[in-house]
Design a protein around this motif. Sequence first.
Motif, PDB file in Angstrom:
ATOM      1  N   ARG B  89      44.470  36.850  43.562  1.00  0.00           N
ATOM      2  CA  ARG B  89      44.397  35.444  43.948  1.00  0.00           C
ATOM      3  C   ARG B  89      45.678  34.987  44.623  1.00  0.00           C
ATOM      4  NH1 ARG B  89      41.739  32.350  38.803  1.00  0.00           N
ATOM      5  NH2 ARG B  89      39.991  33.761  38.491  1.00  0.00           N
ATOM      6  N   ILE B  90      46.827  35.391  44.038  1.00  0.00           N
ATOM      7  CA  ILE B  90      48.116  34.991  44.633  1.00  0.00           C
ATOM      8  C   ILE B  90      48.242  35.584  46.023  1.00  0.00           C
ATOM      9  CG2 ILE B  90      50.615  35.237  44.407  1.00  0.00           C
ATOM     10  CD1 ILE B  90      50.210  35.124  41.364  1.00  0.00           C
ATOM     11  N   ALA B  91      47.868  36.877  46.145  1.00  0.00           N
ATOM     12  CA  ALA B  91      47.946  37.533  47.453  1.00  0.00           C
ATOM     13  C   ALA B  91      47.064  36.804  48.458  1.00  0.00           C
ATOM     14  CB  ALA B  91      47.504  38.986  47.329  1.00  0.00           C
ATOM     15  N   VAL B  93      46.160  33.625  48.439  1.00  0.00           N
ATOM     16  CA  VAL B  93      46.754  32.336  48.789  1.00  0.00           C
ATOM     17  C   VAL B  93      47.872  32.524  49.811  1.00  0.00           C
ATOM     18  CG1 VAL B  93      48.172  30.454  47.900  1.00  0.00           C
ATOM     19  CG2 VAL B  93      46.132  31.160  46.666  1.00  0.00           C
ATOM     20  N   ILE B  94      48.744  33.550  49.576  1.00  0.00           N
ATOM     21  CA  ILE B  94      49.852  33.781  50.505  1.00  0.00           C
ATOM     22  C   ILE B  94      49.324  34.160  51.878  1.00  0.00           C
ATOM     23  CG2 ILE B  94      51.816  35.294  50.995  1.00  0.00           C
ATOM     24  CD1 ILE B  94      52.306  35.416  47.976  1.00  0.00           C
ATOM     25  N   ALA B  95      48.349  35.095  51.908  1.00  0.00           N
ATOM     26  CA  ALA B  95      47.808  35.550  53.190  1.00  0.00           C
ATOM     27  C   ALA B  95      47.168  34.374  53.941  1.00  0.00           C
ATOM     28  CB  ALA B  95      46.775  36.648  52.958  1.00  0.00           C
ATOM     29  N   GLY B  97      47.841  31.183  53.564  1.00  0.00           N
ATOM     30  CA  GLY B  97      48.877  30.237  53.981  1.00  0.00           C
ATOM     31  C   GLY B  97      49.585  30.698  55.230  1.00  0.00           C
ATOM     32  N   VAL B  98      49.891  32.011  55.303  1.00  0.00           N
ATOM     33  CA  VAL B  98      50.565  32.544  56.493  1.00  0.00           C
ATOM     34  C   VAL B  98      49.671  32.400  57.719  1.00  0.00           C
ATOM     35  CG1 VAL B  98      51.401  34.671  57.540  1.00  0.00           C
ATOM     36  CG2 VAL B  98      52.028  34.111  55.203  1.00  0.00           C
TER      37      VAL B  98
END
Lengths: 342, 180
Positions: B89-91, B93-95, B97-98
Motif C-alpha cells: 500500500r505504501i509503495a 501511494v508513493i508511486a 504520488g510521483v
Amino acid sequence: MPILVTALLLVVLFVITLTVAAYSTYGERKVAAFLQDRIGPNRAGPFGLLQPLADGAKMFMKEDFVPKTANRKLFFLGPAIAMTTALLTGVVIPWGGTLTIGDLRIPLQGTDPEIGILYVFAMVSIGVYGIMLGGWASNNKFALLGAIRAASQMVSYELAMGLSIVALVMVTGTLSMNGIVQYQIEHGWGVLHQPLGFLLFLVCAFAETNRAPFDMPECETELVGGYHTEFSSMKLGFYLFAEYVNMFISSAVMATLYFGGYHVPGLAGTGWDPNLITLLGTAAMFAKTFFFIFFFMWIRWTLPRFRFDQLMNLGWKGLIPLAILNLLLTGGWAFIQPRLFP
Amino acid sequence: MQFLFYLFAAISVISAVFVVSAKSPINSVIALIVCFLSIAGHYILLNAQFLAMVHIIVYTGAIMVLFLFVIMLLNLNKSAEPVKTLATRIAAVIAGGVFLLTLLAAVRHGLDITPARDFDGGVGLVRSVGLSLFNEFLLPFEVSSILFLSAMVGALMLAKKEPAASAGTSPAAPAEKRVA
C-alpha cells in the motif's frame, strides 16, 4: 421545422411500436389457439380485441415485489435496459419512402446514418445486459442460470448473425439501411442474392429474441421462469413486452434487409401520385413485418424447444461454418462475376 | 456540441474512477460499460460513426458480456478480494504520488496542443476507414488478424482436455454428458 417533424415521426414510431407489441401478445394467443384448434381470447371486447389492455391493466395492479436478497438497483435497471434498447432500434429502419407535403420532404425514417445496420447490431448486443443484470440481481438460482444462458446464447448467435450481415453488405456495398433498400429496388430483393444468408439470419433472429425453439433463458420446464422468475408487476411486463418489441423490430429488419423493405415490385411504373406510392410502400413494409411476426409465432407453436447443448452445437458447429461458407461464396462470386460477364 | 463533449468527458472520467473504486466487481463492470458507452459518444462527436458502433459491438456488447459472465459464474464478492500488505500500500501511494507530480509538472504551463493536421470530418466514415485499412495499413491489418487467429487456436488448445486425462474418466463421461 425539420426537427419538429422528426420528433413527431419518432413519437408516431414509438406509439406504433408499442401498439404492435401489445397486439402481438393478442396475436400470439390467437395464433396459438388456431394452431391448437382452440378459440383463444374472446371475452374482452369484440373478438377479444381489448385483451392487451386488460392484460396491461392487470400488470399495473399487481404488487411490485422485490425480493429481500435482491440487488435493488440492478433489479430496477434490468427491465429498464431491456425495454430501452428494444425501443431504440426502430429509429434507423426505413418504414417508407419520402412524403412530399408542399415544400417539405419527409423521409419516413427516424434517421439514416451510414452505419445503420451496425447501429441495429450494437443495440441488440447491449440488449443482453437487461436480461443478464436482471437475472443476476434477483439472487435466485433459476434466474442466474437463465441470465447465463441468455448471455452465452446471444454472444454465440451474434457471430453467425454478424457474418450473414457481412455477406449481405458485400453484395449491397453499403451499411445504410435505406441504401440497402435502394440497392434491392434496383437489383432485386436481398433474399435472391443471399438465400443462405437469409436463412442464417432468420435462425439467429430467433435466438437473439429468445423465441422458441431457442427460448432457453426462460425455459419454464427447467428454470421456472428463467431470468424473470423473481419479477412481478410492470417489471415483468417490461421484460415480456421487450421480447415482443424485439420480435417486431427483428421482423422489420428482416423485411428491410432481405425482402426489399418498402419496395413493391411494379408500383413505381404506375405513374400514381408519389405520396400514394410512399404510403402503399409503408403498408407493404408493415405487411412484410407482420408476416414475419406471424412466422415467429408459427414456429413457436410448431417446434419443440432445443436442449441447451444442442443449441450451442447448432450455433458454433452449424451456423458459424455455414456463415463463413456463405461469406466465401459471396466473395468468390463478387470476384468471378465481373470477369465472367464483363 | 461543446456541451456534449463536456458531458461525455465527465461521464467517462467519473465512471472510470468508479471502476477502480467500486467494492463490488459487478458495479465495477457496469461502470466500465458506462465508460465505454461514453467513449463511443466521443467518437460520434468526431463523426467517427463506424468506430463508435464497432466499439459498442466489440467492447460493450461482447467483451464486457464475457466479463460479467465470468464474474457471475465465480460469484465474486467483497470477501474474495485479496487484501494488500502494508508495504504494497505504501509503495502504491508513493508511486501514485510521483506519477501525479509528473503529470502536474507537465501541465504546469498549460496544455498547448497543436494538431498535426486539420481535422477532417470524413476520416471516421466507413469508406475512408476501409480504404486506409486495405491500402496503407494492409500488412499490419493482416498480421493482426493472424495474431487473433493464433490466439483463438491457442485458447482452443488450452481448453481442450488432455487425451490421457479424458481416457481415464471415459466410462463416466457419457453419463455426465447426459446429465448436463
